[in-house]
Design an enzyme around this catalytic site. Structure first.
Site, PDB file in Angstrom:
ATOM      1  CE1 TYR A  52      10.511  32.542   1.361  1.00 50.88           C
ATOM      2  CE2 TYR A  52      10.891  30.176   1.183  1.00 50.88           C
ATOM      3  CZ  TYR A  52      10.514  31.388   0.620  1.00 50.88           C
ATOM      4  OH  TYR A  52      10.138  31.419  -0.699  1.00 50.88           O
ATOM      5  CE  LYS A 109      -0.472   0.036   5.057  1.00 53.24           C
ATOM      6  NZ  LYS A 109      -1.399   0.030   6.196  1.00 53.24           N
TER       7      LYS A 109
END
Length: 385
Positions: free
Chosen positions: A267, A42
């Site tokens: 940032y 999965k």
């Protein structure tokens, strides 16, 4: 439609299929038969590429798979994967026809869901999920009459039953007692049904950590997920199980610049240089699945040496300090997960990000191409142990 082009020279995932084969061999030494191995693929096989991993496992004689969604199962079938494919999660009963068309096996999550599937009047194979204490999917084990009723539905061909252990990776007395109670509930329910003449099919209870800590309850299948990919070495030493990581995450230095002392990086100006420093820009960021929480905390490997991440990780890039690394150049490979003389596993990144390895791997971005190495060219089936 515009063709999608991957820039292999930017950042990439490297998958070593030889390590996958090695892990399968190791796991099989602890199983009675290779037929017990149900490979959990999965979430794109935990970021490893579900199609390629499943195809390789098919070559090795592994024919049982587990996915989370209908679309994941269909993708495997469309790419030639053979064997049982069990959908562990919910599928809208409306799509029963597709479950049948692609020869998938659907999990019955409770009696009402079984009723909804029956009303589609489309014959499909199912496994019944039992809730033994996780309280997620599954019919409660004390609702034995409801479980028996599911066997009466003519459109549902019951080929198995399973449950999920919720604290089998924890070693406290409380967690161990809870796990043993879950095992007892499951086995009691299955045995009661068998005693009354019901054909419960193949039963399974253990996932990776259940396999590690409770090996006596392997039953018909073991749902092998994260360990198949060689992740997490925190298993008991008595297991005598040696695994190899299958996945590496790499990039390249795009730019190097000298930044003087007392300058801020990135940032938010969260990092200030303490001296004149060499800062390298690496073209990988949180949009590629790299946790932003590694900002100013994590590290990578360049030329066999660790280099700290400095400043906030951006959407598409990050900055690293390479001041201490001699002869570093634009284009040098940066290893985020993997080995370059020294090793950094996904477990380290997960710990620094306050999460688990599964989450890190399953979030690696779609724009990272996967490069497969050491692929098996000829079909070589692994013999039962």
């Amino acid at each position: 439609m515009r063709e999608q082009v991957f820039d292999n020279r930017r950042s990439w995932i490297e998958i070593d299929l030889q390590s996958l084969r090695y892990n399968v061999q190791q796991i099989l030494t602890q199983l009675q038969s290779k037929d017990q191995l149900m490979a959990v693929v999965k979430s794109d096989a935990y970021g490893h590429g579900a199609v390629k991993i499943s195809q390789e496992l098919n070559k090795m004689g592994i024919y049982s798979f587990a996915v989370a969604t209908l679309s994941e199962g269909i993708e495997l079938r469309k790419n030639g994967v053979i064997g049982q494919i069990l959908i562990l999660g919910y599928t809208d009963p409306y799509y029963a026809r597709m479950i049948q068309e692609y020869d998938l096996t659907q999990t019955v999550i409770d009696y009402q869901y079984a009723l909804s599937l029956q009303q589609q009047n489309i014959p499909i194979c199912v496994h019944i999920a039992l809730d033994t204490g996780m309280h997620r999917l599954g019919e409660m084990t004390h609702n034995l009459s409801q479980i028996k009723n599911i066997f009466q539905f003519s459109s549902l061909h019951i080929t198995g039953m399973f449950s999920h252990l919720c604290v089998c990776d924890e070693t406290t007395n409380e967690s161990q007692n809870y796990t043993l109670s879950q095992i007892q509930y499951f086995c009691h329910t299955v045995n009661q049904l068998k005693k009354e003449g019901y054909n419960v099919g193949k039963v399974h209870l253990l996932s990776s950590y259940g396999f590690i800590y409770y090996p006596h309850y392997q039953l018909d299948y073991v749902r092998m997920g994260i360990l198949l990919y060689g992740v997490d070495s925190s298993f008991p030493k008595q297991m005598k199980l040696s695994l190899k990581p299958v996945l590496s995450l790499k990039s390249k230095i795009a730019l190097i610049k000298k930044v003087s002392q007392n300058q801020t990086i990135g940032y938010g100006r969260t990092y200030t240089t303490t001296q004149c420093m060499k800062i390298a820009v690496v073209p990988i960021g949180y949009a590629d699945g790299l946790p932003r929480s590694l900002s100013n905390v994590g590290k990578v490997i360049v030329k066999g040496q660790f280099a700290p991440i400095v400043g906030r990780i951006c959407m598409d890039q990050m900055m690293i300090d390479v001041t201490h690394i001699h002869h570093v150049e634009r284009g040098d490979i940066v290893t985020i997960i993997g080995e370059d003389h020294v090793y950094q596993g996904v477990e380290t990144i997960a710990k620094q990000s306050c999460t688990i390895s599964n989450e890190i791997l399953s979030q690696l971005g779609f724009r990272l191409p996967k490069i497969y190495i050491n692929e098996m060219q000829n079909i070589t089936k692994i013999k039962s142990i």
